[in-house]
Design a protein around this motif. Structure first.
Motif, PDB file in Angstrom:
ATOM      1  N   ASP A   1      27.861  -8.607  12.428  1.00 11.54           N
ATOM      2  CA  ASP A   1      28.868  -7.805  12.249  1.00 11.54           C
ATOM      3  C   ASP A   1      28.177  -6.248  12.350  1.00 11.54           C
ATOM      4  O   ASP A   1      28.959  -5.378  12.334  1.00 11.54           O
ATOM      5  N   ALA A   2      26.941  -6.252  11.931  1.00 10.75           N
ATOM      6  CA  ALA A   2      26.426  -4.915  11.716  1.00 10.75           C
ATOM      7  C   ALA A   2      25.129  -4.858  12.836  1.00 10.75           C
ATOM      8  O   ALA A   2      24.461  -5.997  12.845  1.00 10.75           O
ATOM      9  N   ASP A   3      24.717  -3.665  13.371  1.00 16.55           N
ATOM     10  CA  ASP A   3      23.653  -3.520  14.176  1.00 16.55           C
ATOM     11  C   ASP A   3      22.363  -3.269  13.296  1.00 16.55           C
ATOM     12  O   ASP A   3      21.261  -4.055  13.488  1.00 16.55           O
ATOM     13  N   LEU A   4      22.556  -2.267  12.252  1.00 11.78           N
ATOM     14  CA  LEU A   4      21.637  -2.109  11.244  1.00 11.78           C
ATOM     15  C   LEU A   4      22.266  -2.002   9.765  1.00 11.78           C
ATOM     16  O   LEU A   4      23.395  -1.995   9.851  1.00 11.78           O
ATOM     17  N   ALA A   5      21.467  -2.198   8.979  1.00 13.33           N
ATOM     18  CA  ALA A   5      21.890  -2.078   7.541  1.00 13.33           C
ATOM     19  C   ALA A   5      20.663  -1.330   6.751  1.00 13.33           C
ATOM     20  O   ALA A   5      19.331  -1.697   7.110  1.00 13.33           O
TER      21      ALA A   5
ATOM     22  N   ALA B   1      29.277   6.533  19.260  1.00 14.68           N
ATOM     23  CA  ALA B   1      30.234   6.207  18.098  1.00 14.68           C
ATOM     24  C   ALA B   1      29.561   5.479  16.750  1.00 14.68           C
ATOM     25  O   ALA B   1      28.882   4.441  17.232  1.00 14.68           O
ATOM     26  N   LEU B   2      29.723   5.952  15.727  1.00 11.78           N
ATOM     27  CA  LEU B   2      29.385   5.621  14.737  1.00 11.78           C
ATOM     28  C   LEU B   2      30.221   5.182  13.567  1.00 11.78           C
ATOM     29  O   LEU B   2      31.257   5.634  13.559  1.00 11.78           O
ATOM     30  N   SER B   3      29.854   3.757  13.294  1.00 13.09           N
ATOM     31  CA  SER B   3      30.855   3.259  11.829  1.00 13.09           C
ATOM     32  C   SER B   3      29.890   2.808  10.745  1.00 13.09           C
ATOM     33  O   SER B   3      28.871   2.364  11.104  1.00 13.09           O
ATOM     34  N   VAL B   4      30.523   3.252   9.734  1.00  9.13           N
ATOM     35  CA  VAL B   4      29.905   2.850   8.716  1.00  9.13           C
ATOM     36  C   VAL B   4      30.409   1.978   7.633  1.00  9.13           C
ATOM     37  O   VAL B   4      31.725   2.379   7.278  1.00  9.13           O
ATOM     38  N   THR B   5      30.183   1.003   7.206  1.00 10.99           N
ATOM     39  CA  THR B   5      30.701  -0.050   5.991  1.00 10.99           C
ATOM     40  C   THR B   5      29.757  -0.040   4.742  1.00 10.99           C
ATOM     41  O   THR B   5      28.673  -0.297   4.885  1.00 10.99           O
ATOM     42  N   ILE B   6      30.469   0.230   3.780  1.00  5.20           N
ATOM     43  CA  ILE B   6      29.860   0.096   2.194  1.00  5.20           C
ATOM     44  C   ILE B   6      29.906  -1.363   1.704  1.00  5.20           C
ATOM     45  O   ILE B   6      30.919  -1.830   1.555  1.00  5.20           O
ATOM     46  N   ALA B   7      28.840  -1.980   1.295  1.00  3.89           N
ATOM     47  CA  ALA B   7      28.987  -3.165   0.775  1.00  3.89           C
ATOM     48  C   ALA B   7      27.458  -3.210  -0.242  1.00  3.89           C
ATOM     49  O   ALA B   7      26.721  -2.307  -0.162  1.00  3.89           O
ATOM     50  N   ASN B   8      27.421  -4.334  -0.983  1.00  2.00           N
ATOM     51  CA  ASN B   8      26.270  -4.717  -1.855  1.00  2.00           C
ATOM     52  C   ASN B   8      25.250  -4.954  -0.826  1.00  2.00           C
ATOM     53  O   ASN B   8      25.392  -5.489   0.457  1.00  2.00           O
ATOM     54  N   THR B   9      23.825  -5.113  -1.341  1.00  2.00           N
ATOM     55  CA  THR B   9      22.474  -5.523  -0.558  1.00  2.00           C
ATOM     56  C   THR B   9      22.766  -6.934   0.283  1.00  2.00           C
ATOM     57  O   THR B   9      22.515  -7.039   1.272  1.00  2.00           O
ATOM     58  N   ALA B  10      23.135  -7.866  -0.680  1.00  2.00           N
ATOM     59  CA  ALA B  10      23.440  -9.461  -0.032  1.00  2.00           C
ATOM     60  C   ALA B  10      24.433  -9.146   1.042  1.00  2.00           C
ATOM     61  O   ALA B  10      24.063  -9.964   2.232  1.00  2.00           O
TER      62      ALA B  10
ATOM     63  N   ARG C   1      27.507   2.333  20.823  1.00  2.00           N
ATOM     64  CA  ARG C   1      28.086   2.645  19.432  1.00  2.00           C
ATOM     65  C   ARG C   1      26.998   2.103  18.582  1.00  2.00           C
ATOM     66  O   ARG C   1      26.110   1.368  19.091  1.00  2.00           O
ATOM     67  N   LEU C   2      27.113   2.515  17.398  1.00  2.00           N
ATOM     68  CA  LEU C   2      26.148   1.949  16.345  1.00  2.00           C
ATOM     69  C   LEU C   2      26.759   1.675  15.104  1.00  2.00           C
ATOM     70  O   LEU C   2      27.682   2.514  14.512  1.00  2.00           O
ATOM     71  N   ARG C   3      26.739   0.308  14.663  1.00  2.00           N
ATOM     72  CA  ARG C   3      27.489  -0.082  13.501  1.00  2.00           C
ATOM     73  C   ARG C   3      26.507  -0.438  12.552  1.00  2.00           C
ATOM     74  O   ARG C   3      25.778  -1.129  12.354  1.00  2.00           O
ATOM     75  N   ILE C   4      26.698   0.433  11.297  1.00  2.00           N
ATOM     76  CA  ILE C   4      25.968   0.517  10.300  1.00  2.00           C
ATOM     77  C   ILE C   4      26.410  -0.065   8.917  1.00  2.00           C
ATOM     78  O   ILE C   4      27.573   0.462   8.646  1.00  2.00           O
ATOM     79  N   PHE C   5      25.672  -0.987   8.141  1.00  2.00           N
ATOM     80  CA  PHE C   5      26.303  -1.467   6.786  1.00  2.00           C
ATOM     81  C   PHE C   5      25.168  -0.571   5.814  1.00  2.00           C
ATOM     82  O   PHE C   5      24.000  -0.511   6.298  1.00  2.00           O
ATOM     83  N   ALA C   6      25.744  -0.220   4.608  1.00  2.00           N
ATOM     84  CA  ALA C   6      24.734   0.144   3.724  1.00  2.00           C
ATOM     85  C   ALA C   6      25.132   0.101   2.514  1.00  2.00           C
ATOM     86  O   ALA C   6      26.517  -0.069   2.203  1.00  2.00           O
TER      87      ALA C   6
END
Length: 308
Positions: free
Chosen positions: A140-144, A121-130, A92-97
């Protein structure tokens, strides 16, 4: 004591509510209660106090929570290693952007990654930079992927080709049909003439605009901010309706400019890079490495699908 009991315990300790924890875990409330009771019985002490309809962590519960989280973190790392052994055939790969990146840059690259590694398995969460940076720090994220500057020593930052910010107004704005002074001779004091519609604090777009104001000798606190939104689309909608001016990504404004709802005001704003963030100390899985290598390659930057 089982790993499943630890996961249930941590969720209940986080929510401090059996029903909410059950919903988050996709379990029934009686099953969650039974799991907690079995864990407390095996350890010989209560981890929660029942105070009326509320529950609270006991001192033992607070101490145990830190150890339980550490155990599950080690289990997660072990799973990542095993996934690597399988050669990207699972994982899996959890990405915040941040919003601009997620909505206007990331999608085609994720499609390219999916074509190359369909078992991940990919999951993407949208949030602000901070918020994105905090998610990588917390695990909570592998990459951002973000567009704002990040000052966090625990994170490795990889620069990626980004975008350019532009100053736009609605069609009825006083600046719509003329430059306030021309792009090269813009008087920063004129930024104080208009109301502004901006992203919230913590947004990379907001941060970049405020940094530019400081470079021009203008304190951002002097700007007359009429509205703040956590959404690029809400910002542009308000600007098109005449609420004020904004500085936003050219990628985001492109459609409104083409339709005539927005007007470009000549104002010198620098190009900016996007940043890919990963934790400096955590294990770097093959799934993460493959994503980083893809988006840094010329093919990945153009988001071309893999051949074959």
């Amino acid at each position: 004591m089982t790993f499943e009991q630890l996961r249930v315990f941590i969720e209940v300790a986080t929510q401090l509510h059996m029903t909410r924890a059950a919903e988050r875990l996709n379990m029934t409330q009686p099953a969650v209660s039974a799991s907690i009771a079995a864990l407390e019985a095996s350890c010989g002490m209560p981890f929660f106090d029942r105070v009326g309809r509320r529950i609270e962590l006991t001192e033992a519960g607070r101490l145990f929570r830190a150890e339980a989280e550490a155990i599950l973190d080690r289990v997660s790392r072990a799973e990542a290693v095993l996934n690597d052994i399988s050669g990207l055939r699972r994982g899996r790969l959890r990405i915040f952007a941040s919003q601009t990146v997620a909505n206007y840059w990331l999608g085609t690259r994720l499609a390219c990654y999916r074509a190359r590694h369909p078992a991940i398995a990919l999951s993407v969460t949208i949030a602000n930079t901070a918020q994105c940076a905090a998610a990588v720090v917390s695990g909570d994220a592998d990459l951002a992927c973000v567009e704002g500057e990040v000052n966090e020593p625990l994170l490795v930052k990889v620069a990626l080709p980004g975008d350019r910010l532009v100053l736009v107004v609605g069609a009825a704005h006083a600046w719509a049909d003329r430059s306030p002074d021309g792009a090269s001779g813009f008087d920063p004091a004129r930024l104080l003439e208009t109301a502004w519609v901006l992203r919230e604090h913590g947004s990379g777009t907001r941060q970049a605009f405020e940094d530019r104001c400081r470079d021009l000798g203008l304190a951002p606190s002097l700007l007359r901010v009429a509205l703040e939104f956590p959404s690029n689309e809400a910002v542009l909608s308000a600007v098109a309706a005449g609420a004020g001016a904004t500085v936003i990504s050219e990628l985001v404004a492109r459609a409104g400019l083409a339709a005539g709802d927005l007007r470009l005001v000549p104002f010198d704003l620098p190009e900016r890079t996007f940043l890919l963030l990963r934790h400096a100390d955590r294990y770097r899985s093959k799934a993460e490495t493959a994503f980083v290598e893809m988006v840094r390659s010329p093919q990945g930057q153009r988001a071309l699908p893999a051949a074959g």
